[in-house]
Write a protein that holds these residues in place. Structure first.
Motif, PDB file in Angstrom:
ATOM      1  N   PHE A 179      29.184  -9.191  16.263  1.00 17.74           N
ATOM      2  CA  PHE A 179      28.682  -7.976  16.614  1.00 17.74           C
ATOM      3  C   PHE A 179      29.437  -7.182  17.883  1.00 17.74           C
ATOM      4  N   ALA A 180      29.872  -5.993  17.494  1.00 14.54           N
ATOM      5  CA  ALA A 180      30.437  -5.244  18.728  1.00 14.54           C
ATOM      6  C   ALA A 180      30.631  -3.978  18.305  1.00 14.54           C
ATOM      7  N   VAL A 181      31.289  -3.375  19.206  1.00 12.81           N
ATOM      8  CA  VAL A 181      31.359  -1.568  18.858  1.00 12.81           C
ATOM      9  C   VAL A 181      33.172  -1.651  18.742  1.00 12.81           C
ATOM     10  N   SER A 182      33.387  -0.859  17.684  1.00 14.63           N
ATOM     11  CA  SER A 182      34.563  -0.723  17.309  1.00 14.63           C
ATOM     12  C   SER A 182      34.844   0.442  16.392  1.00 14.63           C
ATOM     13  N   GLU A 183      36.137   1.080  16.663  1.00 14.43           N
ATOM     14  CA  GLU A 183      36.532   2.276  15.797  1.00 14.43           C
ATOM     15  C   GLU A 183      36.530   1.942  14.336  1.00 14.43           C
ATOM     16  N   ASP A 184      37.278   0.910  14.244  1.00 14.92           N
ATOM     17  CA  ASP A 184      37.728   0.767  12.639  1.00 14.92           C
ATOM     18  C   ASP A 184      38.168  -0.846  12.695  1.00 14.92           C
ATOM     19  N   SER A 185      38.637  -1.267  11.664  1.00 17.55           N
ATOM     20  CA  SER A 185      39.090  -2.645  11.446  1.00 17.55           C
ATOM     21  C   SER A 185      40.038  -3.103  12.205  1.00 17.55           C
ATOM     22  N   GLN A 186      41.020  -2.173  12.412  1.00 17.74           N
ATOM     23  CA  GLN A 186      42.164  -2.476  13.388  1.00 17.74           C
ATOM     24  C   GLN A 186      41.961  -2.642  14.968  1.00 17.74           C
ATOM     25  N   ASP A 187      40.566  -2.545  15.407  1.00 26.59           N
ATOM     26  CA  ASP A 187      40.180  -2.827  16.985  1.00 26.59           C
ATOM     27  C   ASP A 187      39.193  -3.702  16.864  1.00 26.59           C
ATOM     28  N   ALA A 188      38.749  -4.208  15.679  1.00 29.51           N
ATOM     29  CA  ALA A 188      37.379  -4.713  15.723  1.00 29.51           C
ATOM     30  C   ALA A 188      37.515  -6.219  16.332  1.00 29.51           C
ATOM     31  N   ALA A 189      36.478  -6.479  16.890  1.00 30.72           N
ATOM     32  CA  ALA A 189      36.567  -7.938  17.718  1.00 30.72           C
ATOM     33  C   ALA A 189      36.198  -9.008  16.691  1.00 30.72           C
ATOM     34  N   LYS A 190      37.071 -10.040  16.989  1.00 28.70           N
ATOM     35  CA  LYS A 190      36.916 -11.290  15.934  1.00 28.70           C
ATOM     36  C   LYS A 190      35.766 -11.981  16.572  1.00 28.70           C
ATOM     37  N   PRO A 220      27.184 -12.920  18.421  1.00 27.57           N
ATOM     38  CA  PRO A 220      26.440 -11.735  18.682  1.00 27.57           C
ATOM     39  C   PRO A 220      27.109 -10.867  19.727  1.00 27.57           C
ATOM     40  N   GLY A 221      28.209 -11.265  20.063  1.00 24.91           N
ATOM     41  CA  GLY A 221      29.170 -10.437  21.071  1.00 24.91           C
ATOM     42  C   GLY A 221      28.440 -10.711  22.627  1.00 24.91           C
ATOM     43  N   THR A 222      29.097  -9.437  23.256  1.00 23.27           N
ATOM     44  CA  THR A 222      28.818  -9.375  24.639  1.00 23.27           C
ATOM     45  C   THR A 222      27.770  -8.550  25.104  1.00 23.27           C
ATOM     46  N   ALA A 223      27.285  -8.389  26.253  1.00 24.60           N
ATOM     47  CA  ALA A 223      26.266  -7.492  26.959  1.00 24.60           C
ATOM     48  C   ALA A 223      27.083  -5.950  26.792  1.00 24.60           C
ATOM     49  N   ALA A 224      28.263  -6.015  26.880  1.00 21.89           N
ATOM     50  CA  ALA A 224      28.729  -4.528  26.919  1.00 21.89           C
ATOM     51  C   ALA A 224      28.536  -3.939  25.548  1.00 21.89           C
ATOM     52  N   ASP A 225      28.530  -4.616  24.585  1.00 18.16           N
ATOM     53  CA  ASP A 225      28.383  -4.028  23.081  1.00 18.16           C
ATOM     54  C   ASP A 225      27.014  -4.290  22.749  1.00 18.16           C
ATOM     55  N   ALA A 226      25.914  -4.727  23.617  1.00 17.56           N
ATOM     56  CA  ALA A 226      24.750  -4.800  23.019  1.00 17.56           C
ATOM     57  C   ALA A 226      24.013  -3.523  23.168  1.00 17.56           C
ATOM     58  N   PRO A 227      22.986  -3.079  22.498  1.00 19.72           N
ATOM     59  CA  PRO A 227      22.320  -1.825  22.471  1.00 19.72           C
ATOM     60  C   PRO A 227      21.518  -1.725  23.861  1.00 19.72           C
ATOM     61  N   ASP A 228      21.196  -0.396  24.386  1.00 17.71           N
ATOM     62  CA  ASP A 228      20.401  -0.372  25.412  1.00 17.71           C
ATOM     63  C   ASP A 228      19.055  -1.261  25.426  1.00 17.71           C
ATOM     64  N   GLY A 229      19.183  -2.190  26.196  1.00 17.04           N
ATOM     65  CA  GLY A 229      17.638  -2.727  26.690  1.00 17.04           C
ATOM     66  C   GLY A 229      17.789  -4.329  25.817  1.00 17.04           C
ATOM     67  N   GLU A 230      18.805  -4.476  25.069  1.00 16.79           N
ATOM     68  CA  GLU A 230      18.771  -6.064  24.593  1.00 16.79           C
ATOM     69  C   GLU A 230      20.010  -6.892  25.123  1.00 16.79           C
ATOM     70  N   THR A 231      19.739  -8.102  24.850  1.00 15.21           N
ATOM     71  CA  THR A 231      20.752  -8.799  25.513  1.00 15.21           C
ATOM     72  C   THR A 231      21.154  -9.867  24.226  1.00 15.21           C
ATOM     73  N   PRO A 232      22.507  -9.952  23.897  1.00 16.11           N
ATOM     74  CA  PRO A 232      22.759 -10.834  22.774  1.00 16.11           C
ATOM     75  C   PRO A 232      22.291 -12.372  22.894  1.00 16.11           C
ATOM     76  N   TRP A 290      27.844  -5.392  12.678  1.00 19.53           N
ATOM     77  CA  TRP A 290      28.069  -6.586  12.535  1.00 19.53           C
ATOM     78  C   TRP A 290      29.466  -6.829  11.445  1.00 19.53           C
ATOM     79  N   SER A 291      30.511  -7.127  12.154  1.00 15.00           N
ATOM     80  CA  SER A 291      31.630  -7.017  11.115  1.00 15.00           C
ATOM     81  C   SER A 291      31.865  -8.409  10.399  1.00 15.00           C
TER      82      SER A 291
END
Length: 255
Positions: free
Chosen positions: A91-102, A131-143, A59-60
């Motif tokens: 909530f998303a997957v990102s490398e750092d603040s530069q590419d974090a999803a808003k 909570p973001g998208t399904a692509a960023d959700a942990p396995d087995g979870e739905t945002p 969670w950013s």
């Protein structure tokens, strides 16, 4: 037609023009094959570097200003927003603040808090929880669906307190890292994941990925995954191309 002996031959002193040797095709073909192999290798390395780039699922924390979002430089427990502020969580997957999803909802305080009147001794903080998208959700979870809320809290309340007033339960992990909002996700906490979105078993759970997610203090951003630099590899490939092309030109001139 005169007999062969009577046919005029070359004039005295004149040089007989004979076709020169044809350039050897073997070395040129070998160099071309080498060039193709080198370029293919560079492409594979570039592709593997991208695929192996790791990020963090977390969670950013964002602060709204006008119509834009700005990545927070402090954790939500340290930020004490003014009345009329907008705070966002994504909530998303990102490398750092530069590419974090808003957050995907605009930071519109008037819209979010239109049904929450001002009250003396309190302040209103608009919250966007994405909570973001399904692509960023942990396995087995739905945002769950993205939502907004208007928190009316004490004038000295932090963003973390405002969030807790409208989005319980919250789950925190190591270093007071915000792990879940309203039970999402059900497990995990800022874990490192590979480029395909799966958790990296070598990563330590609860590792703090960025300043915006810690509830208690600011923390350093993660690195970019440690892969070879794309710029460096492209430069090497360019040098190889120029070098091989120069060899081929030199061979043509000698031929």
């Amino acid at each position: 037609m005169p007999p062969a002996a009577a046919r005029p031959g070359p004039r005295p002193g004149a040089q007989t023009q004979r076709p020169g040797p044809r350039p050897a095709r073997g070395p040129a073909l070998a160099l071309a094959a080498l060039l193709a192999a080198l370029l293919a290798a560079v492409t594979v390395v570039l592709g593997s570097g991208t695929a192996q780039a790791a990020g963090y699922r977390y969670w950013s924390f964002w602060e709204g200003s006008g119509t834009t979002w700005t990545y927070a430089t402090q954790g939500p427990s340290l930020v004490r927003p003014d009345d009329g502020s907008v705070q966002g969580f994504r909530f998303a997957v990102s490398e750092d603040s530069q590419d974090a999803a808003k957050p995907r909802h605009a930071p519109d305080f008037a819209e979010i808090c239109r049904d929450t009147p001002a009250k003396g001794g309190t302040k209103r903080v608009a919250l966007v929880i994405d909570p973001g998208t399904a692509a960023d959700a942990p396995d087995g979870e739905t945002p769950p669906p993205s939502r907004t809320a208007c928190a009316r809290v004490a004038t000295d309340a932090s963003t973390a307190e405002a969030l807790a007033s409208v989005a319980k339960p919250l789950r925190y992990g190591n270093d007071a890292l915000l792990c879940a909002i309203t039970r999402y996700p059900a497990s995990g906490c800022g874990e490192q994941v590979s480029g395909n979105g799966h958790r990296d078993s070598a990563a330590s759970p609860g590792a703090s990925p960025s300043p915006g997610v810690s509830s208690s203090d600011s923390v350093s951003s993660s690195d970019s995954g440690g892969g070879p630099s794309a710029g460096l590899l492209v430069g090497v490939s360019a040098v190889l191309v120029l070098g091989v092309a120069g060899v081929l030109r030199a061979r043509r001139r000698r031929g």
